[in-house]
Design a protein around this motif. Structure first.
Motif, PDB file in Angstrom:
ATOM      1  N   PRO A  74      56.953  13.293  31.210  1.00  0.00           N
ATOM      2  CA  PRO A  74      57.771  13.235  32.418  1.00  0.00           C
ATOM      3  C   PRO A  74      56.926  13.436  33.666  1.00  0.00           C
ATOM      4  O   PRO A  74      55.951  14.191  33.658  1.00  0.00           O
ATOM      5  N   ALA A  75      57.304  12.733  34.736  1.00  0.00           N
ATOM      6  CA  ALA A  75      56.500  12.770  35.954  1.00  0.00           C
ATOM      7  C   ALA A  75      56.765  14.013  36.786  1.00  0.00           C
ATOM      8  O   ALA A  75      55.881  14.507  37.467  1.00  0.00           O
ATOM      9  N   GLU A  76      57.990  14.501  36.783  1.00  0.00           N
ATOM     10  CA  GLU A  76      58.369  15.586  37.696  1.00  0.00           C
ATOM     11  C   GLU A  76      58.377  16.936  37.000  1.00  0.00           C
ATOM     12  O   GLU A  76      58.759  17.038  35.831  1.00  0.00           O
ATOM     13  N   GLU A  77      58.048  17.969  37.760  1.00  0.00           N
ATOM     14  CA  GLU A  77      58.082  19.335  37.227  1.00  0.00           C
ATOM     15  C   GLU A  77      59.503  19.722  36.824  1.00  0.00           C
ATOM     16  O   GLU A  77      59.732  20.354  35.801  1.00  0.00           O
ATOM     17  N   ARG A  78      60.483  19.299  37.670  1.00  0.00           N
ATOM     18  CA  ARG A  78      61.882  19.674  37.420  1.00  0.00           C
ATOM     19  C   ARG A  78      62.361  19.098  36.095  1.00  0.00           C
ATOM     20  O   ARG A  78      63.069  19.763  35.331  1.00  0.00           O
ATOM     21  N   THR A  79      61.942  17.864  35.784  1.00  0.00           N
ATOM     22  CA  THR A  79      62.310  17.242  34.522  1.00  0.00           C
ATOM     23  C   THR A  79      61.720  18.011  33.350  1.00  0.00           C
ATOM     24  O   THR A  79      62.392  18.263  32.352  1.00  0.00           O
ATOM     25  N   LYS A  80      60.464  18.398  33.505  1.00  0.00           N
ATOM     26  CA  LYS A  80      59.811  19.168  32.427  1.00  0.00           C
ATOM     27  C   LYS A  80      60.589  20.443  32.140  1.00  0.00           C
ATOM     28  O   LYS A  80      60.845  20.801  30.990  1.00  0.00           O
ATOM     29  N   LEU A  81      61.000  21.119  33.223  1.00  0.00           N
ATOM     30  CA  LEU A  81      61.739  22.372  33.084  1.00  0.00           C
ATOM     31  C   LEU A  81      63.045  22.126  32.333  1.00  0.00           C
ATOM     32  O   LEU A  81      63.389  22.829  31.378  1.00  0.00           O
ATOM     33  N   PHE A  82      63.760  21.064  32.767  1.00  0.00           N
ATOM     34  CA  PHE A  82      65.041  20.723  32.132  1.00  0.00           C
ATOM     35  C   PHE A  82      64.845  20.446  30.652  1.00  0.00           C
ATOM     36  O   PHE A  82      65.558  20.984  29.803  1.00  0.00           O
ATOM     37  N   LEU A  83      63.820  19.637  30.325  1.00  0.00           N
ATOM     38  CA  LEU A  83      63.593  19.276  28.933  1.00  0.00           C
ATOM     39  C   LEU A  83      63.210  20.500  28.126  1.00  0.00           C
ATOM     40  O   LEU A  83      63.647  20.676  26.991  1.00  0.00           O
ATOM     41  N   SER A  84      62.413  21.376  28.714  1.00  0.00           N
ATOM     42  CA  SER A  84      62.002  22.568  27.967  1.00  0.00           C
ATOM     43  C   SER A  84      63.198  23.487  27.693  1.00  0.00           C
ATOM     44  O   SER A  84      63.225  24.206  26.703  1.00  0.00           O
ATOM     45  N   GLN A  85      64.194  23.413  28.573  1.00  0.00           N
ATOM     46  CA  GLN A  85      65.360  24.277  28.354  1.00  0.00           C
ATOM     47  C   GLN A  85      66.294  23.734  27.280  1.00  0.00           C
ATOM     48  O   GLN A  85      66.956  24.487  26.574  1.00  0.00           O
ATOM     49  N   ILE A  86      66.386  22.408  27.180  1.00  0.00           N
ATOM     50  CA  ILE A  86      67.375  21.884  26.238  1.00  0.00           C
ATOM     51  C   ILE A  86      66.783  21.426  24.922  1.00  0.00           C
ATOM     52  O   ILE A  86      67.512  21.245  23.949  1.00  0.00           O
ATOM     53  N   LEU A  87      65.456  21.221  24.849  1.00  0.00           N
ATOM     54  CA  LEU A  87      64.910  20.706  23.588  1.00  0.00           C
ATOM     55  C   LEU A  87      64.388  21.828  22.711  1.00  0.00           C
ATOM     56  O   LEU A  87      63.996  22.870  23.188  1.00  0.00           O
ATOM     57  N   ASP A 119      67.356   2.477  27.052  1.00  0.00           N
ATOM     58  CA  ASP A 119      66.172   1.786  27.548  1.00  0.00           C
ATOM     59  C   ASP A 119      65.512   2.618  28.644  1.00  0.00           C
ATOM     60  O   ASP A 119      64.308   2.638  28.778  1.00  0.00           O
ATOM     61  N   ARG A 120      66.362   3.266  29.446  1.00  0.00           N
ATOM     62  CA  ARG A 120      65.850   4.002  30.579  1.00  0.00           C
ATOM     63  C   ARG A 120      66.673   5.276  30.748  1.00  0.00           C
ATOM     64  O   ARG A 120      67.854   5.307  30.375  1.00  0.00           O
ATOM     65  N   LEU A 121      66.073   6.301  31.324  1.00  0.00           N
ATOM     66  CA  LEU A 121      66.803   7.537  31.593  1.00  0.00           C
ATOM     67  C   LEU A 121      66.742   7.867  33.064  1.00  0.00           C
ATOM     68  O   LEU A 121      65.736   7.620  33.724  1.00  0.00           O
ATOM     69  N   PHE A 122      67.864   8.415  33.555  1.00  0.00           N
ATOM     70  CA  PHE A 122      67.906   8.925  34.916  1.00  0.00           C
ATOM     71  C   PHE A 122      68.101  10.425  34.826  1.00  0.00           C
ATOM     72  O   PHE A 122      68.957  10.883  34.082  1.00  0.00           O
ATOM     73  N   PHE A 123      67.323  11.150  35.590  1.00  0.00           N
ATOM     74  CA  PHE A 123      67.555  12.599  35.637  1.00  0.00           C
ATOM     75  C   PHE A 123      68.015  12.959  37.043  1.00  0.00           C
ATOM     76  O   PHE A 123      67.328  12.643  38.030  1.00  0.00           O
ATOM     77  N   MET A 124      69.186  13.586  37.145  1.00  0.00           N
ATOM     78  CA  MET A 124      69.754  13.887  38.456  1.00  0.00           C
ATOM     79  C   MET A 124      69.814  15.373  38.701  1.00  0.00           C
ATOM     80  O   MET A 124      69.997  16.168  37.782  1.00  0.00           O
ATOM     81  N   GLU A 125      69.661  15.735  39.963  1.00  0.00           N
ATOM     82  CA  GLU A 125      69.952  17.117  40.365  1.00  0.00           C
ATOM     83  C   GLU A 125      70.315  17.125  41.840  1.00  0.00           C
ATOM     84  O   GLU A 125      69.709  16.403  42.641  1.00  0.00           O
ATOM     85  N   GLY A 126      71.307  17.916  42.204  1.00  0.00           N
ATOM     86  CA  GLY A 126      71.720  18.038  43.600  1.00  0.00           C
ATOM     87  C   GLY A 126      72.092  16.719  44.230  1.00  0.00           C
ATOM     88  O   GLY A 126      71.839  16.490  45.415  1.00  0.00           O
ATOM     89  N   GLY A 127      72.674  15.821  43.454  1.00  0.00           N
ATOM     90  CA  GLY A 127      73.131  14.562  44.007  1.00  0.00           C
ATOM     91  C   GLY A 127      72.043  13.534  44.197  1.00  0.00           C
ATOM     92  O   GLY A 127      72.265  12.458  44.743  1.00  0.00           O
ATOM     93  N   GLN A 128      70.823  13.878  43.749  1.00  0.00           N
ATOM     94  CA  GLN A 128      69.725  12.924  43.888  1.00  0.00           C
ATOM     95  C   GLN A 128      69.201  12.534  42.513  1.00  0.00           C
ATOM     96  O   GLN A 128      69.312  13.304  41.561  1.00  0.00           O
ATOM     97  N   ILE A 129      68.618  11.327  42.433  1.00  0.00           N
ATOM     98  CA  ILE A 129      67.915  10.971  41.209  1.00  0.00           C
ATOM     99  C   ILE A 129      66.518  11.545  41.302  1.00  0.00           C
ATOM    100  O   ILE A 129      65.718  11.130  42.154  1.00  0.00           O
ATOM    101  N   VAL A 130      66.233  12.539  40.467  1.00  0.00           N
ATOM    102  CA  VAL A 130      64.925  13.193  40.524  1.00  0.00           C
ATOM    103  C   VAL A 130      63.882  12.308  39.865  1.00  0.00           C
ATOM    104  O   VAL A 130      62.780  12.141  40.346  1.00  0.00           O
ATOM    105  N   GLU A 131      64.255  11.728  38.728  1.00  0.00           N
ATOM    106  CA  GLU A 131      63.296  10.898  38.014  1.00  0.00           C
ATOM    107  C   GLU A 131      64.017   9.790  37.275  1.00  0.00           C
ATOM    108  O   GLU A 131      65.083  10.012  36.692  1.00  0.00           O
ATOM    109  N   GLN A 132      63.485   8.560  37.343  1.00  0.00           N
ATOM    110  CA  GLN A 132      63.951   7.523  36.432  1.00  0.00           C
ATOM    111  C   GLN A 132      62.756   6.942  35.727  1.00  0.00           C
ATOM    112  O   GLN A 132      61.749   6.651  36.342  1.00  0.00           O
TER     113      GLN A 132
END
Lengths: 508, 262
Positions: B249-262, B226-239
């Motif tokens: 995705p709202a955050e640049e970091r999430t976009k980067l992560f998704l581009s690397q794994i998809l 239903d929902r996703l949490f994206f974490m980095e460095g002990g923080q929730i970057v995006e939910q």
């Protein structure tokens, strides 16, 4: 296709003997066997020649010859022959080893758990215990304990008869000796009844456990029942005194049976047993739908059984002594039983003798009334128990640490409590790791008891040394030593291995 | 279970769970290992019946967070409330939460000295004090549900990884938990066994279980979460809702992560 057929041809070719792995394997085994046996034969014959040349006797007849040995304690303190002396010494060593193994295990588990305790002080004390005990030579510890114990108060004749339950002095520790008295057999019947009742209690508790799943501890209940009967039996055992006349009556009946009747009864029993067996055998060969299939082998078994029962009948008829002997021994047995039960109603099942003090040579010492642990025994016992507990403690600690952390986490995650995790998850897995090295420690403990010679306790080595000094039979005594310690070690190994196999994890 | 909409979930289209009550509440949860800060002010609410997936690179604190929720790790700051019970040093609260939260580990952690059946019945018998017969019947039903009733009398060492993980799920379900935590449940499995475990997890999500899943299985996340949490460095970057997370995705970091794994 062609490659397949050529492969098959190549396989079917005869392999030369020097390249055939099976032949090579057997040849190596055979060669080694011959080499080992040859070496042994050579050494043995050399030893034999040399011994004969120097006129050294290797016979075991010294076991029958008188010796002059005083043994510090045990089943016989003044044995009359060398064999008897070694026997008494062996009992002493076994007593030390078995009690030592038991108490070292208990203490070792405590030490091991203490080393893993969350409590800082407990952990430090346990670490100190382990480090000190395993780094000081056992002999030093033994002598230290011995000299500490000799500082206990002196025992003197002037203290008079000892009436207490426990008497401690510089001659050791003496406790009352319990022995069975006249009322014992009546009491034993009470316990027997208790065992039967206990069996049913156990079955009942097992049923309760299976039904409800609650922990109903069936074995504990059964033990408790037997113990309760034993305890109550101490006071009410005369209720079985009527068994005496009953046994007497049975003896009289057996006595009055004419031999001819006994022969007929035996013959009927023999034929009856054979008939019953054959009947059962035939019905076991009947299939579910009633089809009977009996092979030639089966016919042979049936015929053999019938013939055997006939043979027994003929034997009983021809050799009348057998039935007479059976009757007589039955009668004797019941007469003895009748005697055992024909006791004064006030006879107690057990009696105790309090420790006593007598003059032994120049010095007063404990007499034979009490059960005495001599100073020497106590020193060896405490030394090996403490020393071995340090090593067993380390095994226990290692075994528990060897259980992966994930196991405890998984157990926590399903909601098990601390005690439940240890009992159901950690200990069963840790035991696999603890057991093999602990078996080694049991072997070490047994062998270490031979240091008893240093504190004058009469163990196998001390008495053996005296025996060969007096008889000159060095080699036979050494052979007996080796045989004794080897059989102890092998027995322990077999027991530990049996547990190991039971503990082994099932894997694919 | 609840008065919720009949759950015919979910695909990656979001259910309306706005009316549901909070099952897990984390407020500013922080944790340090020595000087290293593993969790840095993590705040999140997870609703009843909700399925959330936690993503992020290694060492981002995903596992630490999920392990704090049944107190396998102890958080040092902030609050964690599970089903209205706050996790403190109170042993009674800890035991209450643990008996309501099931957990599945990356390394299965089955008890190797017990049969499959005993693995599943151990906790119901000793914690819930269930009669053995009842516990075994329930265990067999659960093994049926995860598809391996025929293995009941075997030992964990005789099963494949996928089978072991399914037993681990059955073992957790035997305590009838209201929440299930999955800590990288498929990371130690051979590729052909991943599907059998994910299928069991999907069925569980369909049955309305509240689930929190740390995983790298994007297919599972898209289909079930239903929902996703994206974490980095002990923080929730995006939910974010599943749809928004992957499509916008709202955050640049999430976009980067998704581009690397998809």
């Amino acid at each position: 296709m062609t490659t397949a057929s050529t492969t098959r041809e190549r396989v079917s070719q005869r392999v030369p003997l020097w390249r055939d792995v099976i032949v090579l394997k057997w040849a190596t085994q055979l060669f080694l066997l011959v080499a080992v046996l040859g070496t042994m034969w050579f050494l043995a014959s050399q030893a034999g020649d040399n011994l004969r040349a120097r006129n050294i006797n290797t016979e075991f007849d010294f076991l029958e010859r008188p010796v002059d040995i005083q043994i510090s304690e045990g089943i016989d303190t003044h044995p009359d022959t060398g064999g008897r002396a070694l026997w008494a010494a062996m009992v002493n060593t076994l007593r030390l080893s078995i009690s030592g193994i038991f108490f070292a295990s208990v203490l070792g588990v405590v030490v091991g758990l203490a080393r893993l305790s969350d409590n800082w002080i407990v952990r430090r004390i346990a670490t100190g215990w382990v480090e000190v005990l395993r780094n000081v030579p056992l002999l030093v510890q033994m002598v230290l304990i011995y000299s500490a114990l000799t500082a206990l108060p002196r025992v003197g004749l002037d203290t008079g008869p000892v009436n207490g339950w426990l008497h401690i002095s510089n001659k050791g520790i003496s406790m009352p000796r319990f022995f069975i008295a006249d009322g014992f057999y009546q009491w034993a019947v009470v316990v027997l009844v208790g065992a039967v009742v206990g069996y049913f209690v156990r079955r009942h508790r097992q049923a309760v456990q299976d039904r409800t799943g609650a922990h109903a501890s069936p074995p504990l209940w059964a033990l408790g029942t037997v113990a309760a009967f034993g305890l109550i039996g101490l006071f009410v055992h005369p209720i079985f005194s009527w068994l005496g006349p009953v046994f007497g009556g049975v003896a009289d009946v057996l006595d009055s049976i004419p031999n001819a009747v006994a022969q007929v009864v035996f013959a009927i029993i023999s034929v009856g047993l054979a008939a019953a067996w054959i009947h059962r055998f035939i019905s076991s060969r009947r299939s579910a739908i009633g089809h009977l299939s009996i092979s030639d082998d089966d016919w042979f078994r049936i015929a053999f059984t019938a013939l055997a029962s006939l043979a027994v009948v003929v034997l009983i008829a021809r050799w009348t002594g057998f039935s007479a002997w059976t009757l007589n021994s039955g009668r004797d047995l019941f007469e003895v039983m009748a005697d055992k039960f024909d006791v004064n109603g006030a006879a107690r099942p057990f009696d105790a003798m309090r420790p006593d003090i007598v003059q032994k040579g120049k010095f007063p010492n404990y007499g034979t009334n009490g059960l005495t642990m001599s100073l020497g025994f106590a020193s060896v016992f405490f030394a090996v128990v403490f020393y071995t507990s340090a090593f067993i403690g380390e095994n226990v600690r290692g075994g528990i640490l060897a259980v992966p952390k994930g196991q405890t986490e998984a157990a926590k995650a399903v909601g098990l409590g601390r005690g439940q995790i240890i009992r159901h998850v950690v200990l069963p897995q840790a035991l696999r790791v603890i057991l093999p090295p602990t078996g080694n420690q049991y072997l070490n403990l047994t062998k270490n008891t031979s240091l008893a010679v240093a504190v004058g306790m009469s163990d196998m080595v001390q008495v053996g040394t005296t025996v060969f000094n007096q008889t000159g039979m060095t080699l036979p005594v050494v052979a007996i030593w080796m045989l004794f310690y080897l059989s102890c070690s092998l027995t322990i190994s077999v027991i530990v291995n049996w547990f190991n196999v039971r503990m082994r994890l099932v894997e694919r | 279970m609840t008065d919720m909409t009949p759950t015919e979930p979910t695909g990656n289209q979001t259910r309306d769970l706005s009316g549901a009550r909070d099952m897990i509440v984390c407020e500013n949860v922080s944790k340090w290992y020595g000087d290293f800060q593993a969790l840095d002010g993590v705040s999140a609410n997870i609703k009843e019946q909700e399925v959330v997936v936690v993503l992020g690179p290694s060492g981002s604190g995903k596992s630490t967070w999920i392990r704090c929720i049944n107190r396998l790790e102890i958080h040092q700051e902030g609050r964690i409330v599970v089903d209205d019970v706050e996790l403190t040093n109170d042993l009674r609260n800890i035991e209450k939460v643990r008996s309501e939260v099931g957990m599945v580990f990356q390394q299965f952690n089955l008890f190797p000295h017990l049969t499959i059946l005993d693995n599943v019945t151990l906790a119901p018998i000793w914690v819930r004090k269930k009669p053995r017969a009842e516990a075994e019947a329930q265990a067999m039903a659960l093994l049926e549900r995860v598809g391996i009733p025929e293995q009941a009398q075997k030992y964990p060492g005789q099963l494949s990884g996928g089978q072991q993980q399914r037993v681990a799920i059955a073992r957790a379900l035997a305590m009838e938990p209201r929440i299930m935590l999955f800590d990288e449940p498929t990371s130690a499995l051979d590729p052909e066994m991943i599907k059998e475990v994910l299928d069991v997890m999907k069925a569980l999500a369909l049955s309305g279980m509240t689930m929190m899943v740390v995983t790298h299985e994007m297919g599972f996340a898209k289909e079930v979460a239903d929902r996703l949490f994206f974490m980095e460095g002990g923080q929730i970057v995006e939910q974010n809702t599943t749809e928004m997370f992957f499509s916008n995705p709202a955050e640049e970091r999430t976009k980067l992560f998704l581009s690397q794994i998809l």
